[in-house]
Design a protein around this motif. Sequence first.
Motif, PDB file in Angstrom:
ATOM      1  N   ALA A  23      27.179  -6.752  19.784  1.00 20.26           N
ATOM      2  CA  ALA A  23      27.661  -5.387  20.000  1.00 20.26           C
ATOM      3  C   ALA A  23      26.741  -4.628  20.952  1.00 20.26           C
ATOM      4  CB  ALA A  23      27.763  -4.653  18.668  1.00 20.26           C
ATOM      5  N   LEU A  24      25.444  -4.865  20.819  1.00 20.82           N
ATOM      6  CA  LEU A  24      24.485  -4.222  21.727  1.00 20.82           C
ATOM      7  C   LEU A  24      24.682  -4.730  23.152  1.00 20.82           C
ATOM      8  CD1 LEU A  24      22.037  -2.488  22.395  1.00 20.82           C
ATOM      9  CD2 LEU A  24      20.569  -4.350  21.571  1.00 20.82           C
ATOM     10  N   ILE A  25      24.871  -6.022  23.297  1.00 20.13           N
ATOM     11  CA  ILE A  25      25.083  -6.600  24.621  1.00 20.13           C
ATOM     12  C   ILE A  25      26.367  -6.069  25.241  1.00 20.13           C
ATOM     13  CG2 ILE A  25      25.620  -8.768  25.818  1.00 20.13           C
ATOM     14  CD1 ILE A  25      23.549 -10.121  24.030  1.00 20.13           C
ATOM     15  N   GLU A  26      27.371  -5.859  24.411  1.00 17.62           N
ATOM     16  CA  GLU A  26      28.620  -5.295  24.915  1.00 17.62           C
ATOM     17  C   GLU A  26      28.397  -3.886  25.484  1.00 17.62           C
ATOM     18  OE1 GLU A  26      32.523  -5.658  25.994  1.00 17.62           O
ATOM     19  OE2 GLU A  26      31.268  -7.185  25.027  1.00 17.62           O
ATOM     20  N   ARG A  27      27.561  -3.108  24.811  1.00 14.27           N
ATOM     21  CA  ARG A  27      27.243  -1.781  25.312  1.00 14.27           C
ATOM     22  C   ARG A  27      26.441  -1.861  26.606  1.00 14.27           C
ATOM     23  NH1 ARG A  27      26.921   2.853  22.363  1.00 14.27           N
ATOM     24  NH2 ARG A  27      25.913   3.664  24.249  1.00 14.27           N
ATOM     25  N   VAL A  28      25.560  -2.847  26.695  1.00 13.87           N
ATOM     26  CA  VAL A  28      24.800  -3.055  27.927  1.00 13.87           C
ATOM     27  C   VAL A  28      25.769  -3.344  29.077  1.00 13.87           C
ATOM     28  CG1 VAL A  28      23.242  -4.656  29.118  1.00 13.87           C
ATOM     29  CG2 VAL A  28      22.648  -3.778  26.845  1.00 13.87           C
ATOM     30  N   TYR A  29      26.761  -4.175  28.827  1.00 21.43           N
ATOM     31  CA  TYR A  29      27.769  -4.509  29.844  1.00 21.43           C
ATOM     32  C   TYR A  29      28.503  -3.255  30.303  1.00 21.43           C
ATOM     33  CZ  TYR A  29      32.066  -6.467  31.847  1.00 21.43           C
ATOM     34  OH  TYR A  29      33.120  -6.768  32.679  1.00 21.43           O
ATOM     35  N   ASP A  30      28.909  -2.441  29.356  1.00 22.23           N
ATOM     36  CA  ASP A  30      29.610  -1.205  29.700  1.00 22.23           C
ATOM     37  C   ASP A  30      28.698  -0.279  30.506  1.00 22.23           C
ATOM     38  OD1 ASP A  30      31.893   0.854  29.136  1.00 22.23           O
ATOM     39  OD2 ASP A  30      30.067   1.875  28.492  1.00 22.23           O
ATOM     40  N   SER A  73      11.694   0.469  14.004  1.00 21.66           N
ATOM     41  CA  SER A  73      11.934  -0.657  13.113  1.00 21.66           C
ATOM     42  C   SER A  73      13.167  -1.434  13.574  1.00 21.66           C
ATOM     43  CB  SER A  73      12.138  -0.173  11.677  1.00 21.66           C
ATOM     44  OG  SER A  73      13.382   0.480  11.544  1.00 21.66           O
ATOM     45  N   HIS A  74      13.188  -2.706  13.216  1.00 14.80           N
ATOM     46  CA  HIS A  74      14.327  -3.555  13.563  1.00 14.80           C
ATOM     47  C   HIS A  74      15.615  -2.993  12.984  1.00 14.80           C
ATOM     48  CE1 HIS A  74      16.269  -7.783  13.534  1.00 14.80           C
ATOM     49  NE2 HIS A  74      16.340  -7.274  14.743  1.00 14.80           N
ATOM     50  N   ALA A  75      15.515  -2.405  11.793  1.00 14.19           N
ATOM     51  CA  ALA A  75      16.692  -1.875  11.112  1.00 14.19           C
ATOM     52  C   ALA A  75      17.331  -0.732  11.885  1.00 14.19           C
ATOM     53  CB  ALA A  75      16.323  -1.412   9.705  1.00 14.19           C
ATOM     54  N   VAL A  76      16.526   0.002  12.652  1.00 17.48           N
ATOM     55  CA  VAL A  76      17.071   1.139  13.398  1.00 17.48           C
ATOM     56  C   VAL A  76      18.101   0.661  14.424  1.00 17.48           C
ATOM     57  CG1 VAL A  76      16.515   2.942  15.080  1.00 17.48           C
ATOM     58  CG2 VAL A  76      15.077   2.626  13.061  1.00 17.48           C
ATOM     59  N   ILE A  77      17.829  -0.454  15.077  1.00 18.03           N
ATOM     60  CA  ILE A  77      18.786  -0.984  16.056  1.00 18.03           C
ATOM     61  C   ILE A  77      20.104  -1.293  15.381  1.00 18.03           C
ATOM     62  CG2 ILE A  77      19.307  -2.953  17.557  1.00 18.03           C
ATOM     63  CD1 ILE A  77      16.385  -3.016  18.347  1.00 18.03           C
ATOM     64  N   TYR A  78      20.039  -1.909  14.191  1.00 21.16           N
ATOM     65  CA  TYR A  78      21.268  -2.296  13.507  1.00 21.16           C
ATOM     66  C   TYR A  78      21.915  -1.138  12.756  1.00 21.16           C
ATOM     67  CZ  TYR A  78      20.415  -7.013  14.965  1.00 21.16           C
ATOM     68  OH  TYR A  78      20.241  -8.122  15.750  1.00 21.16           O
ATOM     69  N   ARG A  79      21.257  -0.013  12.771  1.00 26.71           N
ATOM     70  CA  ARG A  79      21.894   1.193  12.265  1.00 26.71           C
ATOM     71  C   ARG A  79      22.875   1.728  13.312  1.00 26.71           C
ATOM     72  NH1 ARG A  79      17.419   4.917  10.883  1.00 26.71           N
ATOM     73  NH2 ARG A  79      16.970   3.239   9.390  1.00 26.71           N
ATOM     74  N   HIS A  80      22.608   1.401  14.572  1.00 24.97           N
ATOM     75  CA  HIS A  80      23.466   1.874  15.653  1.00 24.97           C
ATOM     76  C   HIS A  80      24.390   0.788  16.195  1.00 24.97           C
ATOM     77  CE1 HIS A  80      21.407   5.773  16.144  1.00 24.97           C
ATOM     78  NE2 HIS A  80      20.317   5.107  15.786  1.00 24.97           N
ATOM     79  N   PHE A  81      24.000  -0.463  16.057  1.00 24.86           N
ATOM     80  CA  PHE A  81      24.796  -1.577  16.565  1.00 24.86           C
ATOM     81  C   PHE A  81      24.886  -2.633  15.471  1.00 24.86           C
ATOM     82  CE2 PHE A  81      22.624   0.473  20.070  1.00 24.86           C
ATOM     83  CZ  PHE A  81      23.679   0.751  20.931  1.00 24.86           C
ATOM     84  N   GLU A  82      26.102  -3.034  15.161  1.00 24.53           N
ATOM     85  CA  GLU A  82      26.287  -3.933  14.021  1.00 24.53           C
ATOM     86  C   GLU A  82      25.759  -5.339  14.272  1.00 24.53           C
ATOM     87  OE1 GLU A  82      30.900  -5.283  14.988  1.00 24.53           O
ATOM     88  OE2 GLU A  82      30.474  -3.876  13.366  1.00 24.53           O
TER      89      GLU A  82
END
Length: 218
Positions: A67-74, A54-63
């Motif tokens: 924030a997700l893109i920042e993790r991708v960069y890292d 679900s879409h909500a699962v992603i935002y349970r881990h990334f606000e």
Amino acid sequence: MTRQTSDLPPEPRRRKNMRAEEREKAIVSEAVRFFAEVGFEGQTRELAKRMGISHAVIYRHFESKDALIERVYDHIYLRRWNPDWEPLVLDRSRTLEARLTQFYREYAARVFDYDWVRIFVSSGLKSYDLTGRYLSIIREKIIKPAVMELRFELGASSTSEAPGDNELELFWALHGSIFYIAIRKYVYNVSVEIDVDTVVETTVRSFFNGVRAEFGKV
């Protein structure tokens, strides 16, 4: 006797935390491939659909998407950077040509990758400044030190002055000529049937041959 609450062992939470950690890693891993394929205009809702969550699962881990893109960069850029490259460029027991040949052979082995290259290009075309931030690392840790090392090998008197734009551009041209191999392969989808190590060695040698012709030394 009834045991006090404080005497009870903590509830086992390790498995739950591990599941959450694994799910987060899975999201990042899939996000890398997703953004490599569709660019940063890709929506997290579509990413969730591809993953079967679900879409909500992603935002349970990334606000947020940022924030997700920042993790991708890292994950794809910072973790592939080898800190040994910085002292390598400064190692005066070897010629600068030998040092940069080793650097670019190792660098190509790390970054000549579908996901890495396409995200790099996509970021440069969008408002996410991952490309700019990464190029700043290249400039500060490789390009600028290489300029100073070239001055030293040339016996220049201005070894303490900051690198000038023309000097920096000289090494950016070398960097770009090697990286363009990956651009052709992973962005333009051109068949590149070469031995990368051999091409890197030839490119760096040609660069220093040009420097020798221009300055009569090194």
